[in-house]
Design a protein around this motif. Structure first.
Motif, PDB file in Angstrom:
ATOM      1  N   LYS A  64     -39.156  51.249  47.150  1.00  0.00           N
ATOM      2  CA  LYS A  64     -39.653  51.839  46.407  1.00  0.00           C
ATOM      3  C   LYS A  64     -40.487  50.861  45.344  1.00  0.00           C
ATOM      4  O   LYS A  64     -40.284  49.905  45.401  1.00  0.00           O
ATOM      5  N   ILE A  65     -41.241  51.812  44.518  1.00  0.00           N
ATOM      6  CA  ILE A  65     -42.381  50.951  43.684  1.00  0.00           C
ATOM      7  C   ILE A  65     -41.762  51.096  42.152  1.00  0.00           C
ATOM      8  O   ILE A  65     -41.287  52.101  41.726  1.00  0.00           O
ATOM      9  N   ILE A  66     -41.829  50.042  41.339  1.00  0.00           N
ATOM     10  CA  ILE A  66     -41.934  50.158  39.953  1.00  0.00           C
ATOM     11  C   ILE A  66     -43.202  49.606  39.476  1.00  0.00           C
ATOM     12  O   ILE A  66     -43.855  48.694  39.777  1.00  0.00           O
ATOM     13  N   GLY A  67     -43.838  50.609  38.930  1.00  0.00           N
ATOM     14  CA  GLY A  67     -45.083  50.442  38.300  1.00  0.00           C
ATOM     15  C   GLY A  67     -46.264  51.073  39.133  1.00  0.00           C
ATOM     16  O   GLY A  67     -45.742  52.202  39.766  1.00  0.00           O
ATOM     17  N   THR A  68     -47.220  50.572  39.404  1.00  0.00           N
ATOM     18  CA  THR A  68     -48.458  51.241  40.129  1.00  0.00           C
ATOM     19  C   THR A  68     -49.034  50.157  41.144  1.00  0.00           C
ATOM     20  O   THR A  68     -49.249  49.054  40.964  1.00  0.00           O
ATOM     21  N   GLU A  69     -48.847  50.782  42.428  1.00  0.00           N
ATOM     22  CA  GLU A  69     -49.437  49.679  43.634  1.00  0.00           C
ATOM     23  C   GLU A  69     -50.684  49.367  43.656  1.00  0.00           C
ATOM     24  O   GLU A  69     -51.722  50.530  43.316  1.00  0.00           O
ATOM     25  N   ALA A  70     -50.969  48.428  43.714  1.00  0.00           N
ATOM     26  CA  ALA A  70     -52.423  47.999  43.463  1.00  0.00           C
ATOM     27  C   ALA A  70     -52.568  46.479  44.237  1.00  0.00           C
ATOM     28  O   ALA A  70     -51.612  45.802  44.588  1.00  0.00           O
ATOM     29  N   GLU A  71     -53.716  46.104  44.404  1.00  0.00           N
ATOM     30  CA  GLU A  71     -54.205  44.821  44.931  1.00  0.00           C
ATOM     31  C   GLU A  71     -55.040  44.134  44.357  1.00  0.00           C
ATOM     32  O   GLU A  71     -56.082  44.754  43.660  1.00  0.00           O
ATOM     33  N   GLY A  72     -55.416  42.856  44.444  1.00  0.00           N
ATOM     34  CA  GLY A  72     -56.685  42.375  43.573  1.00  0.00           C
ATOM     35  C   GLY A  72     -56.207  41.055  42.768  1.00  0.00           C
ATOM     36  O   GLY A  72     -54.987  40.881  42.498  1.00  0.00           O
ATOM     37  N   GLU A  73     -57.154  40.431  42.279  1.00  0.00           N
ATOM     38  CA  GLU A  73     -56.886  39.355  41.375  1.00  0.00           C
ATOM     39  C   GLU A  73     -56.443  39.908  39.999  1.00  0.00           C
ATOM     40  O   GLU A  73     -56.638  41.037  39.332  1.00  0.00           O
ATOM     41  N   GLY A  74     -55.395  39.395  39.490  1.00  0.00           N
ATOM     42  CA  GLY A  74     -54.593  39.766  38.437  1.00  0.00           C
ATOM     43  C   GLY A  74     -53.392  40.724  38.637  1.00  0.00           C
ATOM     44  O   GLY A  74     -52.774  41.280  37.738  1.00  0.00           O
ATOM     45  N   ILE A  75     -53.221  40.960  39.814  1.00  0.00           N
ATOM     46  CA  ILE A  75     -52.093  41.921  40.290  1.00  0.00           C
ATOM     47  C   ILE A  75     -50.986  41.238  41.022  1.00  0.00           C
ATOM     48  O   ILE A  75     -51.252  40.291  41.849  1.00  0.00           O
ATOM     49  N   TYR A  76     -49.780  41.352  40.502  1.00  0.00           N
ATOM     50  CA  TYR A  76     -48.697  40.426  40.922  1.00  0.00           C
ATOM     51  C   TYR A  76     -47.658  41.229  41.533  1.00  0.00           C
ATOM     52  O   TYR A  76     -47.279  42.391  40.668  1.00  0.00           O
ATOM     53  N   ALA A  77     -47.347  40.994  42.755  1.00  0.00           N
ATOM     54  CA  ALA A  77     -46.252  41.903  43.556  1.00  0.00           C
ATOM     55  C   ALA A  77     -44.985  41.054  43.661  1.00  0.00           C
ATOM     56  O   ALA A  77     -45.067  39.959  44.423  1.00  0.00           O
ATOM     57  N   ILE A  78     -43.996  41.599  43.072  1.00  0.00           N
ATOM     58  CA  ILE A  78     -42.569  40.938  42.878  1.00  0.00           C
ATOM     59  C   ILE A  78     -41.427  41.778  43.600  1.00  0.00           C
ATOM     60  O   ILE A  78     -41.319  42.735  43.251  1.00  0.00           O
ATOM     61  N   HIS A  79     -40.710  41.026  44.561  1.00  0.00           N
ATOM     62  CA  HIS A  79     -39.552  41.718  45.336  1.00  0.00           C
ATOM     63  C   HIS A  79     -38.370  41.718  44.360  1.00  0.00           C
ATOM     64  O   HIS A  79     -37.894  40.514  44.316  1.00  0.00           O
ATOM     65  N   LEU A  80     -38.056  42.892  43.923  1.00  0.00           N
ATOM     66  CA  LEU A  80     -36.856  42.647  42.593  1.00  0.00           C
ATOM     67  C   LEU A  80     -35.803  43.158  43.079  1.00  0.00           C
ATOM     68  O   LEU A  80     -35.778  44.381  43.520  1.00  0.00           O
ATOM     69  N   THR A  81     -34.509  42.607  43.028  1.00  0.00           N
ATOM     70  CA  THR A  81     -33.491  43.266  43.293  1.00  0.00           C
ATOM     71  C   THR A  81     -32.466  43.476  42.192  1.00  0.00           C
ATOM     72  O   THR A  81     -32.414  42.373  41.347  1.00  0.00           O
ATOM     73  N   ASN A  82     -31.814  44.474  42.105  1.00  0.00           N
ATOM     74  CA  ASN A  82     -30.864  44.614  40.845  1.00  0.00           C
ATOM     75  C   ASN A  82     -29.635  44.182  41.250  1.00  0.00           C
ATOM     76  O   ASN A  82     -28.929  44.942  41.779  1.00  0.00           O
ATOM     77  N   GLN A  83     -29.140  43.193  40.451  1.00  0.00           N
ATOM     78  CA  GLN A  83     -28.135  42.481  40.688  1.00  0.00           C
ATOM     79  C   GLN A  83     -27.190  42.593  39.275  1.00  0.00           C
ATOM     80  O   GLN A  83     -26.552  41.660  39.054  1.00  0.00           O
TER      81      GLN A  83
END
Length: 279
Positions: A64-83
């Motif tokens: 699932k996504i947190i935020g808005t899915e996007a690509e390009g310069e200035g976009i950071y995608a982080i695989h986040l686990t709720n621990q």
């Protein structure tokens, strides 16, 4: 007799040759069957491994996504686990006036414990506003409406992170992209929050001091006003008493001057009669 012996030896040689030929064929058949069994076992194991790999390694798109899915310069995608061990009902990121998001989770879709999601951090707007690498404060609300803030969130240094709770603070565990070392933000987060608490305490003390000073000034001004009013009352009282002690001034008597009667005019005044000139 000799002829019979020769025939017997010939028969023995034939029987021995037939036995040796049969053993050779048996060995070839056993070897062929063993190779076939080995190939079958290897193929089945490879197929099983492939099936297990496909089953146990879900694609990134499945998260699932947190935020808005996007690509390009200035976009950071982080695989986040709720621990955190708790359900997160609100996930927000804020960069002062530059960027603010009330809740990056969809309504009715909490970020449950041990769940993995992809967090998208979009810095394009902040960069357009002049902040090349904005610093974000992450705020999470867990079940029970407890709110935690993370002031250390190095999104540009990580692609995989774990969100944790410990000793009343929220922090991250992540692998640094450059060094490949595991990093914890707990110590730095403690230091930042201690500094913020000290600043808040100092601000509160300053506000209390100013309030006390203003109250003291108000009391002093009120006392000055009371004293001025009392002094004015005394002055007015004295003036009134002085006026009462002074005798009333005698009003001058106005005497009317007697009216002089004008004699009647003599009709013969200025005329010459028999007796001469009269006046």
């Amino acid at each position: 007799m000799k002829r019979y012996q020769t025939a017997a030896w010939a028969l023995c040689l034939c029987l021995a040759g037939a036995y040796l030929t049969g053993c050779a064929n048996t060995e070839e058949t056993s070897s062929s069957q063993a190779e076939t069994t080995a190939e079958t076992t290897t193929t089945a194991a490879a197929e099983t491994t492939t099936a297990m790999t496909t089953t146990t390694e879900p694609e990134e798109a499945a998260y699932k996504i947190i935020g808005t899915e996007a690509e390009g310069e200035g976009i950071y995608a982080i695989h986040l686990t709720n621990q955190t061990g708790m359900e997160i009902t609100n996930f927000a990121m804020e960069d002062g006036a530059q960027y603010s998001e009330e809740n990056m989770l969809e309504d009715g879709d909490p970020f449950v414990a041990e769940e993995e999601r992809i967090l998208y951090v979009d810095t394009t707007q902040a960069q357009e506003d002049g902040d090349e690498m904005p610093s974000y404060v992450v705020s999470i609300t867990v079940e029970g409406d407890m709110v935690y803030q993370m002031h250390v969130f190095p999104y540009e240094d990580m692609t995989d992170a774990k969100l944790c709770l410990e000793e009343g603070i929220a922090y991250l565990m992540y692998t640094d992209i450059e060094t490949q070392e595991e990093v914890s933000t707990a110590e730095e987060e403690h230091a930042v929050q201690a500094e913020l608490a000290a600043q808040a305490e100092a601000a509160e003390a300053e506000a209390a001091r100013q309030a006390e000073e203003e109250a003291q000034n108000a009391v002093e001004q009120q006392q000055v006003a009371i004293e001025e009013n009392a002094q004015n009352a005394i002055v007015e009282q004295q003036q009134q008493e002085e006026q009462e002690q002074q005798p009333a001034e005698e009003q001058p008597v106005v005497t009317e001057a007697p009216v002089e009667e004008t004699p009647a005019a003599d009709p013969n005044e200025g005329c010459i009669g028999d007796e001469g000139l009269f006046y």
